[in-house]
Scaffold this active site. Structure first.
Site, PDB file in Angstrom:
ATOM      1  N   GLU A  56      10.184  15.963  15.682  1.00  0.00           N
ATOM      2  CA  GLU A  56      10.549  15.756  14.276  1.00  0.00           C
ATOM      3  C   GLU A  56       9.814  16.797  13.426  1.00  0.00           C
ATOM      4  O   GLU A  56       8.592  16.886  13.467  1.00  0.00           O
ATOM      5  CB  GLU A  56      10.128  14.348  13.828  1.00  0.00           C
ATOM      6  CG  GLU A  56      10.591  14.035  12.414  1.00  0.00           C
ATOM      7  CD  GLU A  56      10.130  12.652  11.950  1.00  0.00           C
ATOM      8  OE1 GLU A  56       8.946  12.341  12.112  1.00  0.00           O
ATOM      9  OE2 GLU A  56      10.975  11.914  11.417  1.00  0.00           O
TER      10      GLU A  56
ATOM     11  N   CYS B 282      13.626  10.173   7.276  1.00  0.00           N
ATOM     12  CA  CYS B 282      13.470   9.695   8.659  1.00  0.00           C
ATOM     13  C   CYS B 282      14.786   9.820   9.411  1.00  0.00           C
ATOM     14  O   CYS B 282      14.812  10.143  10.585  1.00  0.00           O
ATOM     15  CB  CYS B 282      12.982   8.259   8.669  1.00  0.00           C
ATOM     16  SG  CYS B 282      14.011   7.185   7.681  1.00  0.00           S
TER      17      CYS B 282
ATOM     18  N   GLU C 256       9.175   1.108  11.220  1.00  0.00           N
ATOM     19  CA  GLU C 256      10.259   2.046  10.901  1.00  0.00           C
ATOM     20  C   GLU C 256       9.651   3.437  10.998  1.00  0.00           C
ATOM     21  O   GLU C 256       8.935   3.873  10.087  1.00  0.00           O
ATOM     22  CB  GLU C 256      10.780   1.798   9.472  1.00  0.00           C
ATOM     23  CG  GLU C 256      11.347   0.410   9.244  1.00  0.00           C
ATOM     24  CD  GLU C 256      12.753   0.224   9.797  1.00  0.00           C
ATOM     25  OE1 GLU C 256      13.272   1.144  10.468  1.00  0.00           O
ATOM     26  OE2 GLU C 256      13.319  -0.856   9.565  1.00  0.00           O
TER      27      GLU C 256
ATOM     28  N   LYS D 109       0.880  -1.181   0.000  1.00  0.00           N
ATOM     29  CA  LYS D 109       0.000   0.000   0.000  1.00  0.00           C
ATOM     30  C   LYS D 109       0.911   1.223   0.000  1.00  0.00           C
ATOM     31  O   LYS D 109       1.442   1.627   1.043  1.00  0.00           O
ATOM     32  CB  LYS D 109      -0.874  -0.015   1.256  1.00  0.00           C
ATOM     33  CG  LYS D 109      -2.223   0.676   1.127  1.00  0.00           C
ATOM     34  CD  LYS D 109      -2.164   2.150   0.789  1.00  0.00           C
ATOM     35  CE  LYS D 109      -1.887   3.013   1.990  1.00  0.00           C
ATOM     36  NZ  LYS D 109      -1.719   4.449   1.649  1.00  0.00           N
TER      37      LYS D 109
HETATM   38  P1  NAD Z   1       2.164   8.471   7.695  1.00  0.00           P
HETATM   39  O1  NAD Z   1       2.299   7.653   8.914  1.00  0.00           O
HETATM   40  O2  NAD Z   1       1.163   9.531   7.655  1.00  0.00           O
HETATM   41  O3  NAD Z   1       1.869   7.541   6.411  1.00  0.00           O
HETATM   42  C1  NAD Z   1       2.659   6.419   6.102  1.00  0.00           C
HETATM   43  C2  NAD Z   1       1.803   5.393   5.398  1.00  0.00           C
HETATM   44  O4  NAD Z   1       0.781   4.960   6.294  1.00  0.00           O
HETATM   45  C3  NAD Z   1       1.079   5.924   4.157  1.00  0.00           C
HETATM   46  O5  NAD Z   1       1.041   4.909   3.175  1.00  0.00           O
HETATM   47  C4  NAD Z   1      -0.329   6.178   4.677  1.00  0.00           C
HETATM   48  O6  NAD Z   1      -1.319   6.094   3.684  1.00  0.00           O
HETATM   49  C5  NAD Z   1      -0.488   5.050   5.672  1.00  0.00           C
HETATM   50  N1  NAD Z   1      -1.499   5.278   6.699  1.00  0.00           N
HETATM   51  C6  NAD Z   1      -1.996   6.468   7.158  1.00  0.00           C
HETATM   52  N2  NAD Z   1      -2.950   6.252   8.080  1.00  0.00           N
HETATM   53  C7  NAD Z   1      -3.041   4.912   8.231  1.00  0.00           C
HETATM   54  C8  NAD Z   1      -3.836   4.064   9.077  1.00  0.00           C
HETATM   55  N3  NAD Z   1      -4.738   4.560   9.934  1.00  0.00           N
HETATM   56  N4  NAD Z   1      -3.644   2.726   8.990  1.00  0.00           N
HETATM   57  C9  NAD Z   1      -2.736   2.203   8.146  1.00  0.00           C
HETATM   58  N5  NAD Z   1      -1.978   2.957   7.313  1.00  0.00           N
HETATM   59  C10 NAD Z   1      -2.128   4.292   7.369  1.00  0.00           C
HETATM   60  O7  NAD Z   1       3.634   9.018   7.455  1.00  0.00           O
HETATM   61  P2  NAD Z   1       4.101  10.019   6.330  1.00  0.00           P
HETATM   62  O8  NAD Z   1       3.706  11.390   6.738  1.00  0.00           O
HETATM   63  O9  NAD Z   1       3.701   9.519   5.004  1.00  0.00           O
HETATM   64  O10 NAD Z   1       5.685   9.837   6.454  1.00  0.00           O
HETATM   65  C11 NAD Z   1       6.420  10.592   7.315  1.00  0.00           C
HETATM   66  C12 NAD Z   1       6.847   9.817   8.533  1.00  0.00           C
HETATM   67  O11 NAD Z   1       7.463   8.584   8.156  1.00  0.00           O
HETATM   68  C13 NAD Z   1       7.900  10.547   9.318  1.00  0.00           C
HETATM   69  O12 NAD Z   1       7.629  10.455  10.697  1.00  0.00           O
HETATM   70  C14 NAD Z   1       9.183   9.804   8.987  1.00  0.00           C
HETATM   71  O13 NAD Z   1      10.188   9.936   9.940  1.00  0.00           O
HETATM   72  C15 NAD Z   1       8.683   8.418   8.846  1.00  0.00           C
HETATM   73  N6  NAD Z   1       9.600   7.604   8.040  1.00  0.00           N
HETATM   74  C16 NAD Z   1      10.356   6.670   8.666  1.00  0.00           C
HETATM   75  C17 NAD Z   1      11.269   5.921   7.957  1.00  0.00           C
HETATM   76  C18 NAD Z   1      12.112   4.885   8.634  1.00  0.00           C
HETATM   77  O14 NAD Z   1      12.660   4.049   7.947  1.00  0.00           O
HETATM   78  N7  NAD Z   1      12.258   4.884   9.935  1.00  0.00           N
HETATM   79  C19 NAD Z   1      11.404   6.120   6.585  1.00  0.00           C
HETATM   80  C20 NAD Z   1      10.633   7.090   5.969  1.00  0.00           C
HETATM   81  C21 NAD Z   1       9.714   7.826   6.721  1.00  0.00           C
END
Ligand code: NAD
Length: 503
Positions: free
Chosen positions: A405, A306, A272, A197
């Site tokens: 963050e 991240c 992650e 997804k």
């Molecule tokens: P997000 O959590 O909003 O979204 C991530 C994914 O989760 C998207 O595909 C989104 O559609 C999905 N999602 C959203 N709500 C959901 C729910 N209720 N149930 C299941 N899935 C759901 O994050 P973002 O804003 O897209 O990304 C930014 C964040 O990701 C930052 O905090 C960043 O640090 C983190 N990140 C971490 C890593 C790592 O490897 N540690 C890598 C990249 C990004």
């Protein structure tokens, strides 16, 4: 019944000079069981170009029904053709995918630039990282072995590493290709069948990847891609009883929801999550070597990384000098549309721009000093999501900007006095993802590295160029479980013990 539509609406992504350079997929479709099909009721979502705010295309809005169909298709593949391949055969498919991704890297890079707003060179680095993940995991597929265990007389005891079955992969928008490579690549290598997804803000390369995998002979159903909203398609995937492992990359808040949903099915989860990673600069550091890393690790991908080094901790005697040198670099940064391939592109969305702008307003209201800031050109597209990269110094370690963050091109610089203070400040946030240590003293580098609470420490570098071979993941609010490297193969498999009584 959903109809299985032929590909009538072609994507704009065909356009390379030769047919070999096109990736032919339908942006409005989900990819399930080797077929492109529309989402329920033909529902779609607009996909915007962050560089100018214009609509790039429409994407499918996958619903719980498509997630359910994808999980069933994955299970059928796992029970059927995909599950019957040998590890070496799986590896060969991944290696073919690697070669194809590398051949198409320029096309993928431009696609990502338009979709995510990252400069083309960063898109290219991401595409080549995807190719390298597939190469690494393709090569590793037939090298994951169990053990024999010295056990009681009359027994032979051994362990096998087996795939979980159907794995769910929920991916954010910031590095789609890299994250797909490290999670889907490792899961496929172990023989799992995947449901992916991608983020609703950025899913073109995920769909392109499905096409490439299909063309390289990945059996139908081994990889299914369902774009859609997080709280619809993402939530449906994380709670689906047919999923045997969930890999989630994204925010802490959503990670907690995903873990809670998966707990209902008692399945393992890799999280992650976010970070507030420090780079610690001791007074004896080689500053010429450190400086590019200090700044790049804050502004790469417009700070939406991240493992961004959003906190720079500098030992007191060299604090003013480091701030001055970093400030000069900030003032020289060029910001513009992703396709112009400058130093910094736009943020992913107007929402993200608002989040980062709010942090900058907090900085201003609390009197933080701007030690360096890029100038935004006057002719930037009005609908673009641009924020001026900003360096703030000095900042106290209990300030919100030093604790939370931001996920934008904003770095804070703090000072420390000696090793113990450096470690205390570095460990003093809810996160623990990555850290950097700059010193010429080898003993100190090791002492400090061992006391840092995080998943990766880089000494006299930061990020090691991506480090596909290096296990990656967090502690505390940065998550748990490890992806990348060989370690990921253990995460995407379950250990079975067999004890045979023969005497
Ligand atoms: P997000 O959590 O909003 O979204 C991530 C994914 O989760 C998207 O595909 C989104 O559609 C999905 N999602 C959203 N709500 C959901 C729910 N209720 N149930 C299941 N899935 C759901 O994050 P973002 O804003 O897209 O990304 C930014 C964040 O990701 C930052 O905090 C960043 O640090 C983190 N990140 C971490 C890593 C790592 O490897 N540690 C890598 C990249 C990004």
């Amino acid at each position: 019944m959903r109809s299985m539509m032929p590909q009538t609406r072609r994507s704009p992504w065909r356009g390379g000079p030769q047919p070999m350079q096109s990736i032919d997929f339908d942006t409005r479709s989900v990819f399930i069981g080797g077929q492109w099909q529309p989402a329920s009721f033909g529902r779609t979502l607009p996909l915007l170009n962050p560089s100018d705010g214009n609509e790039l295309t429409q994407i499918a809005r996958g619903s719980p029904a498509e997630i359910d169909a994808a999980v069933h298709a994955a299970q059928a593949a796992f029970d059927g053709p995909w599950g019957q391949l040998t590890a070496a055969e799986r590896g060969r498919i991944l290696l073919r995918m690697s070669t194809r991704v590398a051949e198409l890297a320029d096309v993928l890079a431009r696609m990502e630039a338009l979709d995510v707003g990252k400069p083309v060179k960063q898109g290219l680095a991401d595409a080549l990282a995807l190719a390298r993940y597939l190469e690494f995991y393709g090569g590793a597929a037939d090298k994951v072995m169990g053990e024999t265990i010295p056990f009681a007389n009359g027994y032979t005891a051994l362990t096998l590493r087996e795939p979980h079955g159907v794995t769910g992969h929920i991916v954010p928008w910031n590095y789609p290709m890299q994250i797909i490579g490290r999670s889907v690549g490792a899961a496929l290598a172990m023989g799992n069948a995947c449901v992916l997804k991608p983020a609703e803000e950025a899913c073109l390369t995920a769909l392109a990847f499905a096409r490439i995998a299909h063309d390289c002979g990945l059996p139908a159903g081994a990889l299914n891609v369902v774009p859609g909203l997080g709280d619809e398609a993402g939530a449906a995937l994380s709670r689906h009883p047919g999923i045997h492992h969930v890999s989630f990359t994204g925010s802490v808040a959503v990670g907690q929801l995903v873990q809670a949903a998966a707990a209902k099915n008692a399945v393992p989860v890799t999280l992650e999550l976010g970070g507030k990673s420090p780079q610690i600069v001791f007074a004896d550091a080689d500053l010429d070597a450190a400086l590019p890393f200090l700044v790049n690790a804050g502004i790469q991908n417009a700070g939406q990384t991240c493992s961004a080094a959003s906190r720079i901790l500098v030992e007191q005697p060299i604090f003013d000098k480091v701030v001055k040198l970093m400030g000069e670099r900030y003032r020289a940064l060029r910001v513009g549309p992703a396709i112009e391939d400058l130093d910094v592109g736009p943020l992913i969305s107007q929402r993200q721009k608002e989040v980062v702008s709010n942090y900058l307003a907090i900085a201003r209201d609390s009197g933080l000093r701007v030690a360096g800031q890029a100038t935004l050109p006057a002719n930037l597209p009005a609908g673009g999501c641009y924020v001026a990269p900003t360096l703030l110094a000095p900042v106290r370690d209990d300030h919100r900007l030093a604790q939370e963050e931001i996920f934008g091109p904003v770095q804070v610089v703090m000072s420390f006095d000696g090793e113990a203070d450096a470690v205390a400040q570095a460990n003093g946030t809810p996160y623990g993802l990555v850290a950097g240590v700059w010193t010429r003293d080898g003993g100190r580098a090791l002492r400090v590295a061992r006391r840092l609470r995080c998943g990766q420490v880089f000494v006299n570098n930061y990020g090691a160029g991506g480090g596909i071979e290096l296990p990656f993941g967090g502690v505390k609010h940065s998550g748990h479980g490890r992806e990348k490297g060989f370690e990921a193969l253990y995460g995407f498999s379950a250990l079975k013990t067999i004890a045979i009584k023969h005497d």
